[in-house]
Design an enzyme around this catalytic site. Structure first.
Site, PDB file in Angstrom:
ATOM      1  N   LYS A   1      34.951 -10.144  -1.702  1.00 54.32           N
ATOM      2  CA  LYS A   1      33.786 -10.674  -1.255  1.00 54.32           C
ATOM      3  C   LYS A   1      33.046 -11.405  -2.397  1.00 54.32           C
ATOM      4  O   LYS A   1      33.093 -11.007  -3.774  1.00 54.32           O
ATOM      5  CB  LYS A   1      32.719  -9.412  -1.128  1.00 54.32           C
ATOM      6  CG  LYS A   1      32.774  -8.936   0.469  1.00 54.32           C
ATOM      7  CD  LYS A   1      31.811  -8.160   1.004  1.00 54.32           C
ATOM      8  CE  LYS A   1      32.589  -7.760   2.308  1.00 54.32           C
ATOM      9  NZ  LYS A   1      31.752  -6.552   2.932  1.00 54.32           N
TER      10      LYS A   1
ATOM     11  N   ASP B   1      40.832  -7.847  -5.051  1.00 59.92           N
ATOM     12  CA  ASP B   1      39.740  -7.636  -4.554  1.00 59.92           C
ATOM     13  C   ASP B   1      38.616  -6.777  -5.305  1.00 59.92           C
ATOM     14  O   ASP B   1      39.144  -6.183  -6.252  1.00 59.92           O
ATOM     15  CB  ASP B   1      39.841  -7.420  -2.942  1.00 59.92           C
ATOM     16  CG  ASP B   1      40.676  -6.321  -2.591  1.00 59.92           C
ATOM     17  OD1 ASP B   1      40.612  -5.491  -3.382  1.00 59.92           O
ATOM     18  OD2 ASP B   1      41.496  -6.593  -1.839  1.00 59.92           O
TER      19      ASP B   1
ATOM     20  N   GLU C   1      71.879  30.819 -24.657  1.00 62.45           N
ATOM     21  CA  GLU C   1      70.947  29.772 -24.300  1.00 62.45           C
ATOM     22  C   GLU C   1      71.108  28.406 -24.799  1.00 62.45           C
ATOM     23  O   GLU C   1      71.388  27.357 -24.222  1.00 62.45           O
ATOM     24  CB  GLU C   1      69.345  30.111 -24.216  1.00 62.45           C
ATOM     25  CG  GLU C   1      68.642  29.337 -23.679  1.00 62.45           C
ATOM     26  CD  GLU C   1      68.710  29.149 -21.905  1.00 62.45           C
ATOM     27  OE1 GLU C   1      68.720  27.983 -21.436  1.00 62.45           O
ATOM     28  OE2 GLU C   1      69.128  30.182 -21.430  1.00 62.45           O
ATOM     29  N   ILE C   2      71.106  28.563 -26.183  1.00 62.27           N
ATOM     30  CA  ILE C   2      71.173  27.342 -27.094  1.00 62.27           C
ATOM     31  C   ILE C   2      72.805  26.779 -26.711  1.00 62.27           C
ATOM     32  O   ILE C   2      72.943  25.439 -26.665  1.00 62.27           O
ATOM     33  CB  ILE C   2      70.727  27.311 -28.408  1.00 62.27           C
ATOM     34  CG1 ILE C   2      69.291  28.132 -28.599  1.00 62.27           C
ATOM     35  CG2 ILE C   2      70.979  26.222 -29.322  1.00 62.27           C
ATOM     36  CD1 ILE C   2      68.989  28.584 -29.989  1.00 62.27           C
TER      37      ILE C   2
ATOM     38  N   MET D   1      34.988   3.564   4.452  1.00 56.74           N
ATOM     39  CA  MET D   1      33.972   2.663   4.881  1.00 56.74           C
ATOM     40  C   MET D   1      33.151   3.352   5.708  1.00 56.74           C
ATOM     41  O   MET D   1      32.560   2.575   6.560  1.00 56.74           O
ATOM     42  CB  MET D   1      34.787   1.516   5.709  1.00 56.74           C
ATOM     43  CG  MET D   1      35.756   1.052   4.737  1.00 56.74           C
ATOM     44  SD  MET D   1      36.883  -0.101   5.742  1.00 56.74           S
ATOM     45  CE  MET D   1      38.205   0.923   6.395  1.00 56.74           C
TER      46      MET D   1
ATOM     47  N   GLY E   1      43.088  -1.754  -3.668  1.00 54.92           N
ATOM     48  CA  GLY E   1      42.721  -0.381  -3.925  1.00 54.92           C
ATOM     49  C   GLY E   1      43.588   0.656  -3.009  1.00 54.92           C
ATOM     50  O   GLY E   1      43.794   0.185  -1.991  1.00 54.92           O
TER      51      GLY E   1
ATOM     52  N   ILE F   1      47.072   2.042   3.669  1.00 53.40           N
ATOM     53  CA  ILE F   1      46.116   2.766   4.639  1.00 53.40           C
ATOM     54  C   ILE F   1      44.557   1.982   4.383  1.00 53.40           C
ATOM     55  O   ILE F   1      43.955   1.658   3.388  1.00 53.40           O
ATOM     56  CB  ILE F   1      45.816   4.161   3.815  1.00 53.40           C
ATOM     57  CG1 ILE F   1      47.140   5.016   3.917  1.00 53.40           C
ATOM     58  CG2 ILE F   1      44.392   4.818   4.524  1.00 53.40           C
ATOM     59  CD1 ILE F   1      47.154   6.152   3.473  1.00 53.40           C
TER      60      ILE F   1
ATOM     61  N   GLY G   1      35.070   7.588  -6.658  1.00 58.00           N
ATOM     62  CA  GLY G   1      35.937   8.753  -6.953  1.00 58.00           C
ATOM     63  C   GLY G   1      36.910   8.571  -8.028  1.00 58.00           C
ATOM     64  O   GLY G   1      37.567   7.358  -8.177  1.00 58.00           O
TER      65      GLY G   1
ATOM     66  N   PRO H   1      81.114  36.774 -28.562  1.00 58.61           N
ATOM     67  CA  PRO H   1      81.716  38.015 -28.107  1.00 58.61           C
ATOM     68  C   PRO H   1      81.402  38.151 -26.791  1.00 58.61           C
ATOM     69  O   PRO H   1      81.844  38.914 -25.990  1.00 58.61           O
ATOM     70  CB  PRO H   1      80.922  38.981 -29.091  1.00 58.61           C
ATOM     71  CG  PRO H   1      80.783  38.218 -30.286  1.00 58.61           C
ATOM     72  CD  PRO H   1      80.624  36.877 -29.883  1.00 58.61           C
TER      73      PRO H   1
HETATM   74  N1  SAH Z   1      43.333   1.089   0.803  1.00 55.97           N
HETATM   75  C1  SAH Z   1      42.444   1.912   0.436  1.00 55.97           C
HETATM   76  C2  SAH Z   1      40.979   2.014   1.351  1.00 55.97           C
HETATM   77  C3  SAH Z   1      40.558   0.798   1.664  1.00 55.97           C
HETATM   78  S1  SAH Z   1      39.231   0.881   2.803  1.00 55.97           S
HETATM   79  C4  SAH Z   1      43.023   3.254  -0.075  1.00 55.97           C
HETATM   80  O1  SAH Z   1      43.950   3.785   0.549  1.00 55.97           O
HETATM   81  O2  SAH Z   1      42.232   3.902  -0.705  1.00 55.97           O
HETATM   82  C5  SAH Z   1      37.828   1.064   1.740  1.00 55.97           C
HETATM   83  C6  SAH Z   1      37.136   2.455   1.513  1.00 55.97           C
HETATM   84  O3  SAH Z   1      37.938   3.145   0.740  1.00 55.97           O
HETATM   85  C7  SAH Z   1      35.983   2.353   0.845  1.00 55.97           C
HETATM   86  O4  SAH Z   1      34.877   1.776   1.720  1.00 55.97           O
HETATM   87  C8  SAH Z   1      35.785   3.737   0.403  1.00 55.97           C
HETATM   88  O5  SAH Z   1      35.308   4.494   1.713  1.00 55.97           O
HETATM   89  C9  SAH Z   1      37.053   4.080   0.199  1.00 55.97           C
HETATM   90  N2  SAH Z   1      37.415   4.249  -1.303  1.00 55.97           N
HETATM   91  C10 SAH Z   1      38.063   3.626  -2.062  1.00 55.97           C
HETATM   92  N3  SAH Z   1      38.169   3.887  -3.385  1.00 55.97           N
HETATM   93  C11 SAH Z   1      37.093   4.599  -3.320  1.00 55.97           C
HETATM   94  C12 SAH Z   1      36.724   5.267  -4.477  1.00 55.97           C
HETATM   95  N4  SAH Z   1      37.145   5.105  -5.684  1.00 55.97           N
HETATM   96  N5  SAH Z   1      35.731   6.349  -4.296  1.00 55.97           N
HETATM   97  C13 SAH Z   1      35.236   6.446  -3.080  1.00 55.97           C
HETATM   98  N6  SAH Z   1      35.731   5.874  -2.021  1.00 55.97           N
HETATM   99  C14 SAH Z   1      36.660   4.914  -2.041  1.00 55.97           C
END
Ligand code: SAH
Length: 464
Positions: free
Chosen positions: A270, A248, A22-23, A383, A301, A306, A412, A43
């Site tokens: 916001k 954001d 192996e080595i 959301m 985020g 998505i 989360g 061998p």
């Molecule tokens: N583009 C992001 C989603 C944006 S919409 C993605 O792909 O995750 C924003 C929504 O995402 C929030 O209202 C919530 O429902 C969810 N979200 C994003 N981060 C979150 C987290 N850490 N914990 C729980 N929900 C989360």
């Protein structure tokens, strides 16, 4: 310095490997990668090694080692578990002044194998002089994550134009400045983003002294759901070279911290009065900054594609001919589900999963409720907090049982994560009871029950 690092050109040269296990195989792979012709003496030789020897154009010598085996070899490797034999091979090699490596016996070596990061033609070797090979390997792992896998292509690009650039700038200083510019600017960015032809075009233009427009670039980067460890390598790299960062509300401060220290940071979420910067204003800002020649990171985020309006932002860039890249991120559904111990699909409970916006237009009208109640699917609402009472009510009205398990996951993947589980029937009351707030993800389906067994991440509070 105990050992001097040198890079050895072995192409077409014969290397003796004593040992057939192996080595020996592991060392032989590296030697073969470097183009060596293998002579393996043992061998018995294991089948994979036999194949490697054959493909290197080498020879298998199926017997015990003899000193004459060293004949014609430029490097000797002793890789047996027989210590006296290893010592003998080392002594023979030293006598003939041929470099020798004895695996795991630094005292018997005149050369040692470093830990290698291979981005050919760029190769990085790390050594602890045989004192702490594990440490060298850990450093290697750090380098592996830090240096993009496409870096070698960058060196390849430079190699193709090296002679031309040398002819153009006989002065070393000028040449160095030229290449520094190439490796740290948009040309390297293109190559690393897999746009080799464009990188080459820009490099040629630079060589020909054509002033390419000093347009910047926009990186639409998914920052993941919160835990900074869930960023991708590419996200981190681009964040560290950005001139400007637009972010954001959803982007965690700990993630923003990882951007280049002196990058300008612009908040476009916001404001206190709860008014977000209008989308078209953000789009315009991205265009303006890029036109000023800036490298702009638009941090989003989760995943930018998505529920992130990432598409709208880059449509505007495309319309203005501004180069951009999109870096995917871990979306809230994946991140929250993983950290809550809720698999989104499961052979017994859910054959599909749907990501649904919980943002309801005109109360209820915009969601295909009868599709959403189909059995054996998991629903993930983004959301969904404000509309939660209506969402639960509609799902029940359209035929999903009020007993269907459901979960709320707030913030989360972060240390503030809170998870509440219940049913479609009582989910809305849980929100009020526990003052659940945004960002919160809603998961509906039998898979939620698995959390009982699979929860592993401790957020802000224990299960309710
Ligand atoms: N583009 C992001 C989603 C944006 S919409 C993605 O792909 O995750 C924003 C929504 O995402 C929030 O209202 C919530 O429902 C969810 N979200 C994003 N981060 C979150 C987290 N850490 N914990 C729980 N929900 C989360």
């Amino acid at each position: 310095m105990e050992f001097l690092p040198l890079f050895h050109n072995l192409r077409g040269s014969r290397v003796l490997v004593v040992g057939g296990g192996e080595i020996a195989l592991r060392k032989s792979r590296l030697l073969a990668d470097a183009g060596a012709v293998l002579r393996v003496v043992a061998p018995a030789i294991e089948p994979q090694l036999c194949a490697l020897i054959d493909s290197s154009g080498g020879e298998q010598v199926l017997r015990g080692y003899e000193e004459a085996d060293l004949q014609g070899c430029v490097l000797i490797i002793a890789a047996t578990d027989d210590e006296p034999l290893n010592a003998q091979v080392s002594a023979d090699a030293h006598r003939r002044c041929v470099p020798v490596n004895v695996v795991d016996a630094p005292a018997l070596c005149s050369v040692i194998f470093p830990a290698i990061v291979d981005r050919s033609p760029l190769v990085i070797a790390v050594s602890s002089g045989g004192d702490a090979p594990v440490l060298a390997r850990l450093i290697r792992a750090k380098l592996e994550t830090w240096i993009p896998s496409t870096y070698g292509q960058l060196a390849g690009l430079a190699a193709r134009f090296r002679a031309q650039v040398k002819g153009l700038f006989p002065d070393v200083q000028q040449r160095r400045a030229f290449w520094e510019d190439v490796f740290q600017g948009p040309i390297a960015d293109r190559q690393l983003a897999g746009q080799g032809a464009e990188a080459e075009r820009l490099l040629l233009a630079k060589i020909n002294g054509e002033a390419t427009l000093a347009t910047g670039e926009v990186y639409l980067v998914g920052a993941g759901p919160g835990d900074p460890d869930l960023l991708t390598f590419r996200a981190l790299r681009l964040m560290q070279q950005a001139d400007v960062v637009l972010y954001d509300r959803l982007v965690a401060p700990a993630i923003l911290e990882l951007c280049r220290r002196d990058a300008e940071r612009i908040y476009v979420g916001k404001r206190r009065a709860d008014h977000a910067v209008p989308q078209d204003q953000i789009n315009q800002q991205l265009v303006d900054l890029a036109k000023q020649g800036k490298r702009v990171v638009r941090l989003k985020g989760g995943d930018p594609f998505i529920f992130g309006r990432g598409g709208e932002e880059i449509e505007e860039l495309a319309a203005h001919g501004i180069p951009f890249q999109v870096v995917p991120g871990i979306t809230a559904a994946s991140g929250c589900a993983a950290y809550a111990g809720i698999p989104l699909t499961h052979r017994d409970y859910a054959q599909s999963v749907r990501f649904v916006t919980g943002h309801l237009k005109d109360g209820t009208s915009n969601l295909p409720w009868s599709d959403l109640v189909a059995p054996a699917q998991t629903l993930v609402f983004y959301m969904g907090l404000v509309g939660l009472p209506i969402i639960c009510e509609q799902l029940i009205r359209h035929g999903r049982s009020a007993d269907t398990p459901a979960a709320l996951i707030q913030q989360g993947t972060t240390t503030n994560q809170r998870v509440f589980t219940g049913t479609l029937g009582n989910l809305a009351t849980l929100v009020a009871e526990h003052a659940v707030h945004a960002p919160t993800l809603v998961i509906v389906g039998e898979v939620v029950l698995l959390r009982e067994k699979l929860a592993w991440f401790e957020g802000a509070q224990a299960e309710v």
